[in-house]
Motif scaffolding. Structure first.
Motif, PDB file in Angstrom:
ATOM      1  N   SER A   1       0.832  -1.209   0.000  1.00 44.52           N
ATOM      2  CA  SER A   1       0.000   0.000   0.000  1.00 44.52           C
ATOM      3  C   SER A   1       0.866   1.257   0.000  1.00 44.52           C
ATOM      4  O   SER A   1       0.544   2.245  -0.669  1.00 44.52           O
ATOM      5  N   ILE A   2       1.993   1.243   0.706  1.00 37.15           N
ATOM      6  CA  ILE A   2       2.901   2.389   0.693  1.00 37.15           C
ATOM      7  C   ILE A   2       3.544   2.526  -0.689  1.00 37.15           C
ATOM      8  O   ILE A   2       3.650   3.625  -1.225  1.00 37.15           O
ATOM      9  N   LEU A   3       3.923   1.408  -1.274  1.00 34.24           N
ATOM     10  CA  LEU A   3       4.499   1.432  -2.619  1.00 34.24           C
ATOM     11  C   LEU A   3       3.482   1.980  -3.626  1.00 34.24           C
ATOM     12  O   LEU A   3       3.818   2.818  -4.467  1.00 34.24           O
ATOM     13  N   THR A   4       2.228   1.565  -3.507  1.00 34.64           N
ATOM     14  CA  THR A   4       1.164   2.079  -4.381  1.00 34.64           C
ATOM     15  C   THR A   4       0.990   3.577  -4.177  1.00 34.64           C
ATOM     16  O   THR A   4       0.854   4.327  -5.148  1.00 34.64           O
ATOM     17  N   ASP A   5       1.027   4.017  -2.929  1.00 37.74           N
ATOM     18  CA  ASP A   5       0.897   5.438  -2.615  1.00 37.74           C
ATOM     19  C   ASP A   5       2.018   6.242  -3.269  1.00 37.74           C
ATOM     20  O   ASP A   5       1.782   7.277  -3.896  1.00 37.74           O
ATOM     21  N   ILE A   6       3.241   5.759  -3.151  1.00 39.22           N
ATOM     22  CA  ILE A   6       4.383   6.469  -3.734  1.00 39.22           C
ATOM     23  C   ILE A   6       4.262   6.521  -5.250  1.00 39.22           C
ATOM     24  O   ILE A   6       4.445   7.579  -5.861  1.00 39.22           O
ATOM     25  N   LEU A   7       3.940   5.391  -5.871  1.00 42.14           N
ATOM     26  CA  LEU A   7       3.806   5.354  -7.333  1.00 42.14           C
ATOM     27  C   LEU A   7       2.691   6.269  -7.817  1.00 42.14           C
ATOM     28  O   LEU A   7       2.817   6.914  -8.855  1.00 42.14           O
ATOM     29  N   SER A   8       1.607   6.361  -7.057  1.00 36.41           N
ATOM     30  CA  SER A   8       0.513   7.251  -7.482  1.00 36.41           C
ATOM     31  C   SER A   8       0.892   8.715  -7.291  1.00 36.41           C
ATOM     32  O   SER A   8       0.500   9.569  -8.084  1.00 36.41           O
ATOM     33  N   ARG A   9       1.688   9.017  -6.277  1.00 34.37           N
ATOM     34  CA  ARG A   9       2.144  10.403  -6.073  1.00 34.37           C
ATOM     35  C   ARG A   9       3.073  10.844  -7.210  1.00 34.37           C
ATOM     36  O   ARG A   9       3.065  11.997  -7.615  1.00 34.37           O
ATOM     37  N   ILE A  10       3.900   9.921  -7.701  1.00 31.76           N
ATOM     38  CA  ILE A  10       4.807  10.239  -8.795  1.00 31.76           C
ATOM     39  C   ILE A  10       4.028  10.361 -10.109  1.00 31.76           C
ATOM     40  O   ILE A  10       4.449  11.029 -11.029  1.00 31.76           O
ATOM     41  N   ARG A  11       2.899   9.683 -10.154  1.00 31.63           N
ATOM     42  CA  ARG A  11       2.065   9.603 -11.358  1.00 31.63           C
ATOM     43  C   ARG A  11       2.784   8.874 -12.495  1.00 31.63           C
ATOM     44  O   ARG A  11       2.592   9.186 -13.662  1.00 31.63           O
ATOM     45  N   LEU A  12       3.627   7.939 -12.106  1.00 28.60           N
ATOM     46  CA  LEU A  12       4.278   7.097 -13.106  1.00 28.60           C
ATOM     47  C   LEU A  12       3.285   6.061 -13.599  1.00 28.60           C
ATOM     48  O   LEU A  12       2.453   5.575 -12.848  1.00 28.60           O
ATOM     49  N   LYS A  13       3.411   5.710 -14.828  1.00 27.41           N
ATOM     50  CA  LYS A  13       2.580   4.676 -15.425  1.00 27.41           C
ATOM     51  C   LYS A  13       3.408   3.399 -15.556  1.00 27.41           C
ATOM     52  O   LYS A  13       4.637   3.427 -15.583  1.00 27.41           O
ATOM     53  N   THR A  14       2.724   2.291 -15.676  1.00 26.60           N
ATOM     54  CA  THR A  14       3.403   1.033 -15.947  1.00 26.60           C
ATOM     55  C   THR A  14       3.969   1.102 -17.365  1.00 26.60           C
ATOM     56  O   THR A  14       3.580   1.985 -18.145  1.00 26.60           O
ATOM     57  N   PRO A  15       4.847   0.195 -17.727  1.00 26.64           N
ATOM     58  CA  PRO A  15       5.345   0.196 -19.108  1.00 26.64           C
ATOM     59  C   PRO A  15       4.226   0.065 -20.150  1.00 26.64           C
ATOM     60  O   PRO A  15       4.380   0.490 -21.288  1.00 26.64           O
TER      61      PRO A  15
END
Length: 157
Positions: A42-56
């Motif tokens: 959940s923390i990893l998801t939070d960080i990735l959503s804050r960066i707004r990075l997309k999957t490949p």
């Protein structure tokens, strides 16, 4: 014996596996190296959503895509049992993460994810946790942010 110009073979092998990673798992390991401490999904998801990075594939990160990235990292033996970046790669991958095009975004997102919340309970528990204070001081070193580093050290002391 290993030295700075001749790293241990196991570190070289781990670095080689890291450099061959697909973009998605590589970003996940970069974040984990900057976070330093073991974290849950959940923390990893939070960080990735804050960066707004997309999957490949161009999609938003979700539980399924994070699990797929973690599976790749596990198969490559780049994660510990508690899903943290292996110790031998913490420093080199963190340096690579900072140098990445989204390095500054990663640092900002991690700082936000671990910033004390506004409620009294969370502020008092987070500020008293030395591991998180050390984690954020370490992040300040990689971000070359001496002001934040001094602030974190003062709070820790």
């Amino acid at each position: 014996m290993a030295d700075a110009t001749h790293p241990r073979p196991e570190i070289e092998a781990a670095w080689e596996r890291y450099t061959r990673l697909p973009p998605g798992p590589k970003v996940v390991l970069q974040i984990k190296s900057l976070v330093f401490l073991p974290t849950n999904k959940s923390i990893l998801t939070d960080i990735l959503s804050r960066i707004r990075l997309k999957t490949p594939e161009g999609r938003a990160w979700n539980g399924q895509s994070i699990n797929a990235a973690l599976d790749v990292l596990g198969r490559e033996r780049l994660l510990t049992d508690d899903l943290a970046c292996v110790a031998s790669l913490l420093h080199p991958v963190a340096i690579d993460a900072i140098a990445a095009p989204d390095g500054e975004l990663m640092v900002a997102a991690i700082r936000q994810a671990f910033a004390p919340s506004s409620s009294y309970f969370h502020v008092s528990t987070r500020l008293s946790d030395p591991a998180q204070m050390i984690q954020l001081a370490r992040l300040a070193i990689y971000a070359n942010d001496d002001t934040d580093f001094i602030t974190r050290c003062d709070k820790h002391d």
